[in-house]
Design an enzyme around this catalytic site. Structure first.
Site, short mmCIF file in Angstrom:
data_model
loop_
_atom_site.label_atom_id
_atom_site.label_comp_id
_atom_site.label_asym_id
_atom_site.label_seq_id
_atom_site.Cartn_x
_atom_site.Cartn_y
_atom_site.Cartn_z
CD GLU A 1 -5.53 -1.77 2.96
OE1 GLU A 1 -4.42 -2.21 2.61
OE2 GLU A 1 -5.73 -0.58 3.18
CD GLU B 1 -3.37 -0.90 8.11
OE1 GLU B 1 -4.08 0.07 8.48
OE2 GLU B 1 -3.20 -1.18 6.90
CG HIS C 1 -10.46 3.83 -0.42
ND1 HIS C 1 -9.37 4.52 -0.89
CD2 HIS C 1 -9.96 2.91 0.44
CE1 HIS C 1 -8.27 4.04 -0.33
NE2 HIS C 1 -8.59 3.05 0.48
CB CYS D 1 -4.13 -0.20 -4.85
SG CYS D 1 -5.06 -0.91 -3.51
CB THR E 1 -2.72 2.27 5.65
OG1 THR E 1 -3.89 1.48 5.72
CG2 THR E 1 -1.58 1.42 5.12
CE1 TYR F 1 -8.64 -0.13 -0.91
CE2 TYR F 1 -9.50 -2.28 -0.31
CZ TYR F 1 -8.92 -1.08 0.05
OH TYR F 1 -8.62 -0.84 1.35
CB CYS G 1 -5.47 6.09 -2.93
SG CYS G 1 -4.08 5.05 -3.30
CB CYS H 1 -0.88 -0.02 1.24
SG CYS H 1 -1.77 1.51 1.54
FE1 SF4 Z 1 -3.41 1.71 -0.01
FE2 SF4 Z 1 -4.79 0.71 -2.03
FE3 SF4 Z 1 -6.01 2.29 -0.24
FE4 SF4 Z 1 -4.21 3.27 -2.01
S1 SF4 Z 1 -6.22 2.36 -2.47
S2 SF4 Z 1 -4.36 3.76 0.15
S3 SF4 Z 1 -2.74 1.60 -2.13
S4 SF4 Z 1 -5.12 0.26 0.15
FE FE Z 2 -6.92 0.88 2.09
#
Ligand code: SF4
Ligand code: FE
Length: 482
Positions: free
Chosen positions: A447, A257, A292, A299, A191, A296, A104, A100
């Site tokens: 996650e 975390e 969000h 990411c 995170t 994903y 974002c 991660c």
């Molecule tokens: Fe982390 Fe993925 Fe959330 Fe971006 S979208 S902050 S990489 S978990």
């Molecule tokens: Fe996340």
């Protein structure tokens, strides 16, 4: 100020002087702490990528807000192309870091707050939107990292915030002052908190009339007085503190975390973007969650890319890459991974402009994307474990390679396809271990299940967005049923 380089970002975080409780001790020099450093480097990557001539076109974009060129991680999306480029950028970051990169959440929070404050002002004659624009202009121009903080501890899940034994179990406004508010509570599962300059706080669920103190959205610096950080443990995390780095799996980067406590933190009015407007709390939660869940789609597919690459490589190293059942498994992994990505792209291309002017993802498809993410990475992890073999759970420590006797036997008995060195085979196995059961599995699996909300939350949104009544009416019309 302009765009920062990675090392300038690292210096700017260091200058904040953040402290945290880490493994039972009070850690003061966090940027140099062996647990924190890999996660901070992952954020620094997002800065360096904006400087790299190969990638800067994807990472740099002209801001409609401040008119400067800014990092896309602080951009307010102006088109569906912007939404697509966000997902592409996330996939690129992930394949480079394998973890991660944290930036974002603030981006998703900003886009959700931008449109929600606009609509709230229209209805309630508040001035949150202009406040937020001033705030975000500064974030963009100083190229800062913002942690979006939504998840409250929530206490007894059968009770509303107002019914909890402790009102702080949902972060709340404890006191109204003429010049600002005092907030009290905590945010879990943060995170990027220790690697951020600022925190954007949002409510965790739709608040109802009577729950005004919990309908709060505001920004505070990460080093504000009254904020306390308690570091989370992850499986195999202390391997990062050992001398032999091979056993960590991910050689440079890593996740983390943090539990964040807000013990009577003062927020001046100019940083308050919701203060009791319960009717907009749900709008904000849904928009942030949808952004969000889109994230994903970028990411998590990139970590999937790393796992697929490692699985295909270990198959070669083990000498089984020509076996048809191994190929089938790798193709299955690719299929699942690209299905997630397809949803991330689809919810972006079908996004729509908000009344505030920025672009919102297609909420139905963003939730379908995330619901797939709650399942597919687990299947990828299962297939990678299958292909890698049992050595994944039984391999000796890298330190044994230094021992004349143990090292000799490890070299001899862990040798497979002789085109590859034993030590390289060990590296690949440790990387797979990291992602399927080690510290990396927090970002890739836990996650994927709970980040951006658990599967039940996506099911509720899918049910709400799917226009079932319209489908029923269409079938009735089709069958001439009155
Ligand atoms: Fe982390 Fe993925 Fe959330 Fe971006 S979208 S902050 S990489 S978990
Ligand atoms: Fe996340």
């Amino acid at each position: 100020m302009g765009l920062k380089k990675g090392d300038e970002y690292l210096k700017s975080i260091k200058s904040l002087g953040l402290k945290a409780h880490v493994l039972g001790e009070k850690a003061e020099n966090l940027p140099e702490h062996g647990l924190v450093e890999p996660a901070q480097k992952a954020v620094a990557f997002t800065y360096d990528a904006a400087q790299d001539k190969e990638t800067r076109d994807l990472f740099c974009v002209e801001s409609a807000l401040c008119k400067d060129v800014v990092n896309r991680f602080s951009h307010l999306h102006q088109s569906t192309d912007d939404l697509v480029n966000k997902v592409k950028m996330q996939r690129y970051c992930g394949i480079q870091t394998g973890c991660c990169f944290q930036r974002c959440v603030g981006l998703d929070a900003a886009n959700a707050i931008f449109s929600t404050t606009y609509e709230c002002d229209q209805k309630h004659a508040t001035d949150y939107h202009e406040r937020f624009k001033d705030y975000w202009r500064w974030i963009q121009q100083d190229d800062l990292v913002v942690d979006g903080a939504m998840t409250d501890p929530k206490g007894d899940r059968s009770k509303r915030p107002i019914e909890q034994s402790d009102p702080d179990l949902f972060l709340r406004i404890k006191e109204q002052r003429p010049d600002g508010i005092i907030i009290s509570g905590a945010k879990l599962h943060q995170t990027g908190m220790l690697n951020s300059h600022e925190i954007l706080i949002m409510p965790t669920l739709t608040m109802r009339p009577g729950e005004e103190p919990w309908a709060v959205c505001c920004a505070v610096p990460t080093n504000a007085r009254g904020i306390h950080y308690i570091y989370g443990r992850q499986s195999s995390d202390t391997r990062k503190l050992e001398t032999y780095h091979l056993d960590v799996g991910n050689p440079v980067y890593g996740g983390q975390e943090v539990m964040t406590v807000f013990d009577d933190v003062y927020v001046p009015n100019e940083r308050v973007f919701m203060n009791g407007e319960v009717d907009f709390s749900g709008v904000l939660v849904e928009r942030f969650a949808s952004y969000h869940r889109q994230s994903y789609g970028g990411c998590k597919t990139e970590v999937g890319d790393v796992l697929i690459g490692a699985t295909a490589l270990i198959a070669k190293m083990n000498g089984v890459d020509k076996a048809s059942h191994i190929n089938d498994k790798i193709v299955e992994m690719i299929h699942l991974n690209e299905t997630i990505y397809a949803c991330g792209i689809a919810c972006s291309t079908t996004g729509e402009q908000t009344s505030a002017g920025n672009f919102q993802v297609n909420m139905l498809l963003a939730n379908v994307c995330k619901l797939n993410v709650t399942r597919f990475p687990y299947e990828l992890a299962r297939l990678a474990t299958d292909v890698a073999g049992g050595l994944l759970g039984t391999m000796p420590a890298a330190a044994e390679l230094e021992d004349p006797l143990a090292g000799k036997y490890i070299q001899k008995y862990l040798s497979a396809n002789t085109q590859y060195k034993t030590v390289d085979r060990m590296k690949v196995l440790r990387l797979i271990e990291n992602l399927v059961v080690g510290a990396g599995a927090v970002g890739y699996l836990i996650e994927s299940m709970h980040g951006a909300g658990p599967p039940a939350a996506q099911r509720i949104m899918i049910r709400r967005q799917a226009q079932i009544e319209e489908k029923i009416d269409q079938v009735k019309a089709f069958l001439s049923i009155k």
